[in-house]
Design a protein around this motif. Sequence first.
Motif, PDB file in Angstrom:
ATOM      1  N   GLU A  87       0.826  -1.210   0.000  1.00  0.00           N
ATOM      2  CA  GLU A  87       0.000   0.000   0.000  1.00  0.00           C
ATOM      3  C   GLU A  87       0.860   1.260   0.000  1.00  0.00           C
ATOM      4  O   GLU A  87       0.610   2.200  -0.773  1.00  0.00           O
ATOM      5  N   THR A  88       1.884   1.299   0.834  1.00  0.00           N
ATOM      6  CA  THR A  88       2.724   2.498   0.890  1.00  0.00           C
ATOM      7  C   THR A  88       3.534   2.670  -0.393  1.00  0.00           C
ATOM      8  O   THR A  88       3.755   3.793  -0.846  1.00  0.00           O
ATOM      9  N   GLN A  89       3.943   1.574  -0.978  1.00  0.00           N
ATOM     10  CA  GLN A  89       4.670   1.650  -2.246  1.00  0.00           C
ATOM     11  C   GLN A  89       3.762   2.200  -3.346  1.00  0.00           C
ATOM     12  O   GLN A  89       4.171   3.043  -4.141  1.00  0.00           O
ATOM     13  N   ASN A  90       2.521   1.743  -3.376  1.00  0.00           N
ATOM     14  CA  ASN A  90       1.563   2.236  -4.369  1.00  0.00           C
ATOM     15  C   ASN A  90       1.236   3.712  -4.141  1.00  0.00           C
ATOM     16  O   ASN A  90       1.162   4.491  -5.098  1.00  0.00           O
ATOM     17  N   LEU A  91       1.032   4.096  -2.885  1.00  0.00           N
ATOM     18  CA  LEU A  91       0.692   5.487  -2.582  1.00  0.00           C
ATOM     19  C   LEU A  91       1.828   6.442  -2.928  1.00  0.00           C
ATOM     20  O   LEU A  91       1.594   7.563  -3.360  1.00  0.00           O
ATOM     21  N   SER A  92       3.044   5.984  -2.724  1.00  0.00           N
ATOM     22  CA  SER A  92       4.193   6.861  -2.984  1.00  0.00           C
ATOM     23  C   SER A  92       4.766   6.676  -4.379  1.00  0.00           C
ATOM     24  O   SER A  92       5.783   7.281  -4.707  1.00  0.00           O
ATOM     25  N   ASP A  93       4.133   5.846  -5.185  1.00  0.00           N
ATOM     26  CA  ASP A  93       4.652   5.524  -6.520  1.00  0.00           C
ATOM     27  C   ASP A  93       6.121   5.105  -6.429  1.00  0.00           C
ATOM     28  O   ASP A  93       6.979   5.635  -7.131  1.00  0.00           O
ATOM     29  N   SER A  94       6.382   4.194  -5.486  1.00  0.00           N
ATOM     30  CA  SER A  94       7.728   3.673  -5.239  1.00  0.00           C
ATOM     31  C   SER A  94       8.720   4.786  -4.914  1.00  0.00           C
ATOM     32  O   SER A  94       9.885   4.726  -5.280  1.00  0.00           O
ATOM     33  N   GLY A  95       8.241   5.814  -4.214  1.00  0.00           N
ATOM     34  CA  GLY A  95       9.115   6.898  -3.776  1.00  0.00           C
ATOM     35  C   GLY A  95       9.194   8.077  -4.723  1.00  0.00           C
ATOM     36  O   GLY A  95       9.822   9.078  -4.398  1.00  0.00           O
ATOM     37  N   SER A  96       8.549   8.011  -5.862  1.00  0.00           N
ATOM     38  CA  SER A  96       8.655   9.110  -6.836  1.00  0.00           C
ATOM     39  C   SER A  96       7.571  10.180  -6.660  1.00  0.00           C
ATOM     40  O   SER A  96       7.675  11.252  -7.237  1.00  0.00           O
ATOM     41  N   ASN A  97       6.558   9.914  -5.859  1.00  0.00           N
ATOM     42  CA  ASN A  97       5.479  10.877  -5.648  1.00  0.00           C
ATOM     43  C   ASN A  97       5.923  11.883  -4.584  1.00  0.00           C
ATOM     44  O   ASN A  97       6.240  11.516  -3.463  1.00  0.00           O
ATOM     45  N   THR A  98       5.919  13.155  -4.931  1.00  0.00           N
ATOM     46  CA  THR A  98       6.347  14.202  -4.003  1.00  0.00           C
ATOM     47  C   THR A  98       5.178  14.990  -3.430  1.00  0.00           C
ATOM     48  O   THR A  98       5.385  16.001  -2.761  1.00  0.00           O
ATOM     49  N   ASP A  99       3.969  14.543  -3.674  1.00  0.00           N
ATOM     50  CA  ASP A  99       2.772  15.211  -3.183  1.00  0.00           C
ATOM     51  C   ASP A  99       2.650  15.020  -1.667  1.00  0.00           C
ATOM     52  O   ASP A  99       2.620  13.880  -1.187  1.00  0.00           O
ATOM     53  N   PRO A 100       2.564  16.115  -0.903  1.00  0.00           N
ATOM     54  CA  PRO A 100       2.426  15.995   0.556  1.00  0.00           C
ATOM     55  C   PRO A 100       1.182  15.201   0.974  1.00  0.00           C
ATOM     56  O   PRO A 100       1.217  14.487   1.978  1.00  0.00           O
ATOM     57  N   GLN A 101       0.107  15.302   0.201  1.00  0.00           N
ATOM     58  CA  GLN A 101      -1.099  14.546   0.548  1.00  0.00           C
ATOM     59  C   GLN A 101      -0.865  13.040   0.419  1.00  0.00           C
ATOM     60  O   GLN A 101      -1.381  12.258   1.217  1.00  0.00           O
ATOM     61  N   SER A 118       4.993   6.670  10.653  1.00  0.00           N
ATOM     62  CA  SER A 118       3.835   7.551  10.555  1.00  0.00           C
ATOM     63  C   SER A 118       4.148   8.927  11.129  1.00  0.00           C
ATOM     64  O   SER A 118       3.919   9.952  10.479  1.00  0.00           O
ATOM     65  N   GLN A 119       4.691   8.942  12.327  1.00  0.00           N
ATOM     66  CA  GLN A 119       4.982  10.209  12.997  1.00  0.00           C
ATOM     67  C   GLN A 119       6.036  11.011  12.222  1.00  0.00           C
ATOM     68  O   GLN A 119       5.864  12.206  11.992  1.00  0.00           O
ATOM     69  N   ALA A 120       7.107  10.359  11.803  1.00  0.00           N
ATOM     70  CA  ALA A 120       8.170  11.059  11.078  1.00  0.00           C
ATOM     71  C   ALA A 120       7.686  11.568   9.725  1.00  0.00           C
ATOM     72  O   ALA A 120       8.077  12.658   9.294  1.00  0.00           O
ATOM     73  N   THR A 121       6.827  10.802   9.063  1.00  0.00           N
ATOM     74  CA  THR A 121       6.289  11.238   7.775  1.00  0.00           C
ATOM     75  C   THR A 121       5.428  12.482   7.959  1.00  0.00           C
ATOM     76  O   THR A 121       5.526  13.441   7.191  1.00  0.00           O
ATOM     77  N   ARG A 122       4.613  12.482   8.997  1.00  0.00           N
ATOM     78  CA  ARG A 122       3.776  13.665   9.273  1.00  0.00           C
ATOM     79  C   ARG A 122       4.655  14.875   9.632  1.00  0.00           C
ATOM     80  O   ARG A 122       4.382  16.003   9.210  1.00  0.00           O
ATOM     81  N   GLN A 123       5.721  14.626  10.407  1.00  0.00           N
ATOM     82  CA  GLN A 123       6.641  15.713  10.753  1.00  0.00           C
ATOM     83  C   GLN A 123       7.346  16.255   9.505  1.00  0.00           C
ATOM     84  O   GLN A 123       7.547  17.460   9.374  1.00  0.00           O
ATOM     85  N   PHE A 124       7.695  15.347   8.592  1.00  0.00           N
ATOM     86  CA  PHE A 124       8.338  15.784   7.363  1.00  0.00           C
ATOM     87  C   PHE A 124       7.409  16.684   6.552  1.00  0.00           C
ATOM     88  O   PHE A 124       7.821  17.732   6.062  1.00  0.00           O
ATOM     89  N   VAL A 125       6.154  16.262   6.405  1.00  0.00           N
ATOM     90  CA  VAL A 125       5.198  17.062   5.630  1.00  0.00           C
ATOM     91  C   VAL A 125       5.030  18.440   6.265  1.00  0.00           C
ATOM     92  O   VAL A 125       5.028  19.467   5.568  1.00  0.00           O
ATOM     93  N   GLU A 126       4.910  18.466   7.568  1.00  0.00           N
ATOM     94  CA  GLU A 126       4.767  19.745   8.265  1.00  0.00           C
ATOM     95  C   GLU A 126       5.995  20.633   8.034  1.00  0.00           C
ATOM     96  O   GLU A 126       5.874  21.824   7.731  1.00  0.00           O
ATOM     97  N   ALA A 127       7.176  20.051   8.158  1.00  0.00           N
ATOM     98  CA  ALA A 127       8.414  20.809   7.939  1.00  0.00           C
ATOM     99  C   ALA A 127       8.523  21.276   6.491  1.00  0.00           C
ATOM    100  O   ALA A 127       8.948  22.408   6.220  1.00  0.00           O
ATOM    101  N   TYR A 128       8.129  20.418   5.565  1.00  0.00           N
ATOM    102  CA  TYR A 128       8.162  20.754   4.139  1.00  0.00           C
ATOM    103  C   TYR A 128       7.251  21.945   3.844  1.00  0.00           C
ATOM    104  O   TYR A 128       7.632  22.881   3.135  1.00  0.00           O
ATOM    105  N   GLU A 129       6.057  21.900   4.409  1.00  0.00           N
ATOM    106  CA  GLU A 129       5.097  22.980   4.171  1.00  0.00           C
ATOM    107  C   GLU A 129       5.547  24.295   4.802  1.00  0.00           C
ATOM    108  O   GLU A 129       5.250  25.368   4.288  1.00  0.00           O
ATOM    109  N   LYS A 130       6.283  24.223   5.905  1.00  0.00           N
ATOM    110  CA  LYS A 130       6.797  25.425   6.571  1.00  0.00           C
ATOM    111  C   LYS A 130       8.171  25.827   6.046  1.00  0.00           C
ATOM    112  O   LYS A 130       8.760  26.774   6.529  1.00  0.00           O
ATOM    113  N   LYS A 131       8.674  25.031   5.093  1.00  0.00           N
ATOM    114  CA  LYS A 131       9.998  25.258   4.512  1.00  0.00           C
ATOM    115  C   LYS A 131      11.094  25.259   5.581  1.00  0.00           C
ATOM    116  O   LYS A 131      12.043  26.047   5.524  1.00  0.00           O
ATOM    117  N   ASN A 132      10.958  24.346   6.544  1.00  0.00           N
ATOM    118  CA  ASN A 132      11.924  24.202   7.628  1.00  0.00           C
ATOM    119  C   ASN A 132      12.854  23.043   7.280  1.00  0.00           C
ATOM    120  O   ASN A 132      12.558  21.878   7.563  1.00  0.00           O
TER     121      ASN A 132
END
Length: 147
Positions: free
Chosen positions: A46-60, A101-115
């Motif tokens: 499921e995670t591989q499909n959602l991330s397109d094997s790591g190539s998907n850069t969409d925060p959602q 899960s937690q680190a991925t959410r933290q990454f998205v938050e940091a990405y959106e804040k450009k931190n």
Amino acid sequence: MRPYLPRYSILFILSAAISFANFGCADPKLSQCKKIIDIANDVATETQNLSDSGSNTDPQAALQVASAFEQAAQAMETLESKDEQLLDYQAGLIQVYHSHSQATRQFVEAYEKKNRGAAEAALKTVREAGNLEQEVVNGINNYCNVN
């Protein structure tokens, strides 16, 4: 007068009896291994499909990956076992899935804040969780004799 059972009813009853007999003789360790491995394989796919094997850069998409890890942790938590070694592996995967899960959410938050610093720290945690996941999966495979 004799009771009448259609042929398919008799076959169904016999099939059910054989299935229950086989299930009762199954090795509990193998059954428990299969449940753990099924959850691990499902979340990996499921995670591989959602991330397109790591190539998907969409925060959602990343947030969906985080949710998939959280659901896998919850599914893993519902499994019951009396095998201490499997309980250790199960706890290890639960820890890995929560960390992912937690680190991925933290990454998205940091990405959106450009931190950048927070994003790099979150990615480091994701990598560490991935390494631990590989260790746990290898241990389960060896313990359960899965090739």
